[in-house]
Design a protein around this motif. Structure first.
Motif, short mmCIF file in Angstrom:
data_model
loop_
_atom_site.label_atom_id
_atom_site.label_comp_id
_atom_site.label_asym_id
_atom_site.label_seq_id
_atom_site.Cartn_x
_atom_site.Cartn_y
_atom_site.Cartn_z
N ALA A 94 -12.21 39.44 10.08
CA ALA A 94 -11.34 38.31 10.45
C ALA A 94 -12.15 36.90 10.22
O ALA A 94 -11.41 36.03 9.87
CB ALA A 94 -10.63 38.50 11.55
N GLY A 95 -13.32 36.90 10.80
CA GLY A 95 -14.01 35.44 10.70
C GLY A 95 -14.32 35.15 9.14
O GLY A 95 -14.23 34.16 8.93
N SER A 96 -14.28 36.31 8.39
CA SER A 96 -14.58 36.14 6.90
C SER A 96 -13.39 35.45 6.42
O SER A 96 -13.36 34.54 5.59
CB SER A 96 -15.02 37.25 6.28
OG SER A 96 -16.32 37.77 6.67
N VAL A 97 -12.13 36.03 6.79
CA VAL A 97 -10.98 35.56 6.19
C VAL A 97 -10.69 34.25 6.66
O VAL A 97 -10.04 33.38 6.02
CB VAL A 97 -9.92 36.79 6.84
CG1 VAL A 97 -8.47 35.90 6.56
CG2 VAL A 97 -9.89 37.96 5.94
N SER A 98 -10.97 34.08 7.99
CA SER A 98 -10.89 32.50 8.51
C SER A 98 -11.69 31.47 7.79
O SER A 98 -11.22 30.53 7.32
CB SER A 98 -11.30 32.47 9.94
OG SER A 98 -10.43 33.43 10.67
N SER A 99 -12.94 31.96 7.30
CA SER A 99 -13.74 31.18 6.43
C SER A 99 -13.24 30.81 5.11
O SER A 99 -13.23 29.84 4.64
CB SER A 99 -15.06 31.86 6.36
OG SER A 99 -15.76 32.07 7.69
N LEU A 100 -12.80 31.91 4.49
CA LEU A 100 -12.09 31.72 3.14
C LEU A 100 -11.04 30.82 3.06
O LEU A 100 -10.76 30.24 2.07
CB LEU A 100 -11.81 33.26 2.49
CG LEU A 100 -12.77 34.27 2.30
CD1 LEU A 100 -12.15 35.80 2.11
CD2 LEU A 100 -13.75 33.99 1.33
N LEU A 101 -10.25 30.74 4.28
CA LEU A 101 -9.09 29.87 4.22
C LEU A 101 -9.59 28.38 4.31
O LEU A 101 -9.06 27.39 4.00
CB LEU A 101 -8.39 29.96 5.49
CG LEU A 101 -7.42 31.28 5.75
CD1 LEU A 101 -6.94 31.51 7.04
CD2 LEU A 101 -6.34 31.18 4.75
N ALA A 102 -11.03 28.12 4.79
CA ALA A 102 -11.43 26.75 4.83
C ALA A 102 -12.41 26.61 3.74
O ALA A 102 -12.85 25.22 3.58
CB ALA A 102 -12.38 26.68 6.08
N MET A 103 -12.52 27.48 2.65
CA MET A 103 -13.51 27.24 1.70
C MET A 103 -12.94 26.93 0.56
O MET A 103 -12.14 27.11 -0.19
CB MET A 103 -14.43 28.62 1.47
CG MET A 103 -15.36 29.02 2.59
SD MET A 103 -16.00 30.63 2.20
CE MET A 103 -16.84 30.61 0.69
N PRO A 104 -13.35 25.68 0.03
CA PRO A 104 -12.83 25.33 -1.41
C PRO A 104 -13.14 26.11 -2.41
O PRO A 104 -12.33 26.32 -3.46
CB PRO A 104 -13.75 24.01 -1.73
CG PRO A 104 -14.14 23.50 -0.26
CD PRO A 104 -14.27 24.55 0.49
#
Length: 517
Positions: free
Chosen positions: A201-211
């Motif tokens: 879920a931390g990875s999913v959250s990161s993907l939401l923030a990654m250009p």
């Protein structure tokens, strides 16, 4: 020519064949599904590619047999069962995907659900029995993809000469593979949902923030989002400490001389004594996990909460939530449940509650009847999973996006019922894999009850409906009604159940964990 990556005894000659951009793969027909395992989406990240960003897989001739899961990435021993694998091979080809599809028909255009495993950013493997996705694919008539990514030092340690967040870059590469290939498996590349639990879920959250991840998925599911994101300065300090455990410098040149299968020992050695660093690393030290996404200003420009609040993912539908008793699992597994002292509770409240000593007083005033153990557990559930998950929904709404919030309150029946709605309970409920991973704790002495089966069905129904339409079956979250789906024997939509904790954390920003002086 046929490329064999499965035991010879498992090789049929009439399995479904799909043509990918790098070559044809032959899968297996299992329980009404076509299943493909161990398909490379990137070159093995060894040799000259060690600690580098993932490079697309090399094409092959003929048909590759996609019968067995690819080998796990080098990793910590971790929680018993979390590294358990099903027909997994040994080798360096860690970066592979697996696909479950009702039929590999390019005209089907089914929703696609991509699972990213958790494991504290230091362990995990898509071949773990708990991630067998057949029930999700079959019950929801969707295509499910699971993937491997680098963990531990290979994927997340801050190393001079290497890009930050290599594990996240692996996930982006896997999503690019999905975009380029999933139509051939019967999936719709324009209807992709990423989902994960804990570090996933931390990875999913990161993907939401990654250009770099923008446009690769339409929806996102984040189950128990951890609040541990490192500042670059902290990550560099931890990287130096990790390398020192191996007697090396934190550089690609030095660390690449060590076999990747030996580096997890370095992470375990540092994790065992992280409490010695509490004056430098603060809240991170007691987690015994020296790995996390790094807000490096490039791969991950800001925290997910900052990014979502600024509207970076307003066009992505979000389903996010947590379990009521997240931290209980770690207390039980550590043999600490029922034995927390007032001194330990005070220390935890002052370290984890917002405001230090003032935070301790606020928690004690807000929960006047709570025992030392309950306070110790409550504040760590809040800071590590509950409040980060809630805040992700709030940030998405603030940025003009749509979010649906849930809380799992149904308690695991095993081990005398002491685990409650603990961390990780949502995984077997979603996948319907009741005999895998933490089963020896969650169901011990009780077995799988009809209530568990019914709730499991409810999970899959809501998650697959969300993947298909963006609506899991309950109202979207807003900061007025705070509508939350409570997942229990009898489901209900209420205002956010943990209102007391929400108020205690109101106004507290989730920023990258700093290096303390």
């Amino acid at each position: 020519m046929t490329t064999n990556n499965a035991p010879q005894s498992a090789v049929p000659s009439d399995g479904p064949v799909v043509r990918t951009v790098t070559g044809s793969v032959r899968g297996l027909q299992e329980n009404g599904l076509a299943v493909f395992r161990g398909i490379p989406f990137a070159e093995p990240p060894v040799g000259e590619l060690r600690f580098a960003a993932p490079r697309p897989a090399t094409a092959w001739d003929g048909t590759r047999e996609a019968y067995a899961f690819g080998p796990p990435p080098p990793q910590d021993l971790g929680i018993q069962g979390r590294t358990g694998v099903l027909e997994a091979l040994e080798g360096d080809d860690w970066l592979t995907v697996n696909v479950w599809t009702p039929a590999p028909d390019p005209s089907a255009r089914r929703p696609v659900m991509v699972w990213i495993y958790g494991g504290a950013y230091k362990l995990g493997h898509s071949g773990s029995p708990g991630y067998d996705a057949q029930r999700i694919a079959r019950d929801g008539d969707v295509v499910v993809v699971t993937l491997n990514y680098r963990v531990g030092m290979e994927g997340f340690a801050q190393i001079e000469g290497a890009p930050a967040n290599r594990g996240l870059l692996d996930q982006v590469a896997a999503l690019e593979w999905v975009r380029e290939n999933i139509t051939a498996f019967g999936g719709d590349p324009d209807l992709v949902t990423v989902m994960g639990e804990s570090a996933g879920a931390g990875s999913v959250s990161s993907l939401l923030a990654m250009p770099r991840a923008r446009g690769l998925f339409r929806r996102a599911v984040a189950q128990s989002v951890p609040g541990t994101f490192f500042s670059l300065e902290l990550a560099e300090d931890i990287g130096r400490a990790l390398a020192a455990e191996a007697g090396l410098r934190p550089t690609v040149a030095d660390l690449a001389t060590t076999d990747p299968r030996r580096l997890p020992d370095v992470g375990q050695a540092l994790g065992a004594k992280m409490l010695q660093y509490v004056d430098r690393w603060g809240r991170i030290a007691p987690t015994v996990t020296p790995f996390s996404p790094v807000v490096d200003g490039d791969v991950l420009p800001t925290t997910p909460w900052q990014a979502l609040a600024s509207g970076s993912a307003r066009d992505v539908d979000l389903l996010v939530g947590h379990n009521r008793d997240e931290f209980r699992l770690f207390l039980v597994m550590g043999g600490m449940y029922g034995s927390i002292t007032e001194e330990q509770a005070t220390g935890a409240l002052r370290l984890f509650a917002p405001g230090g000593e003032a935070g301790e007083r606020a928690y004690r005033a807000a929960f006047p009847e709570a025992s030392a153990g309950e306070l110790y557990e409550r504040v760590q559930t809040d800071w590590l999973f509950a409040m980060p998950s809630l805040r992700l929904a709030e940030a998405q709404v603030a940025g003009g996006g749509r979010a649906h919030l849930y809380e799992l309150t149904w308690g695991a029946p095993g081990s005398g019922g002491v685990l409650g709605a603990c961390h990780g309970l949502d995984i077997p409920l979603l996948f319907g894999t009741f005999e895998a991973d933490l089963a020896n704790l969650l169901w011990a002495g009780a077995g799988v009850t009809p209530e568990a089966e019914a709730l499991s069905t409810r999970f899959r129904t809501a998650w697959t409906a969300f993947a298909r339409t963006g609506d899991p079956g309950w109202p979207a979250y807003d900061t007025t009604d705070r509508s939350t789906q409570v997942l229990d024997t009898t489901p209900a939509v209420t205002a956010y159940p943990e209102e007391t904790s929400r108020q205690l954390w109101e106004g507290c920003d989730f920023v990258p964990s700093p290096l303390l002086r």
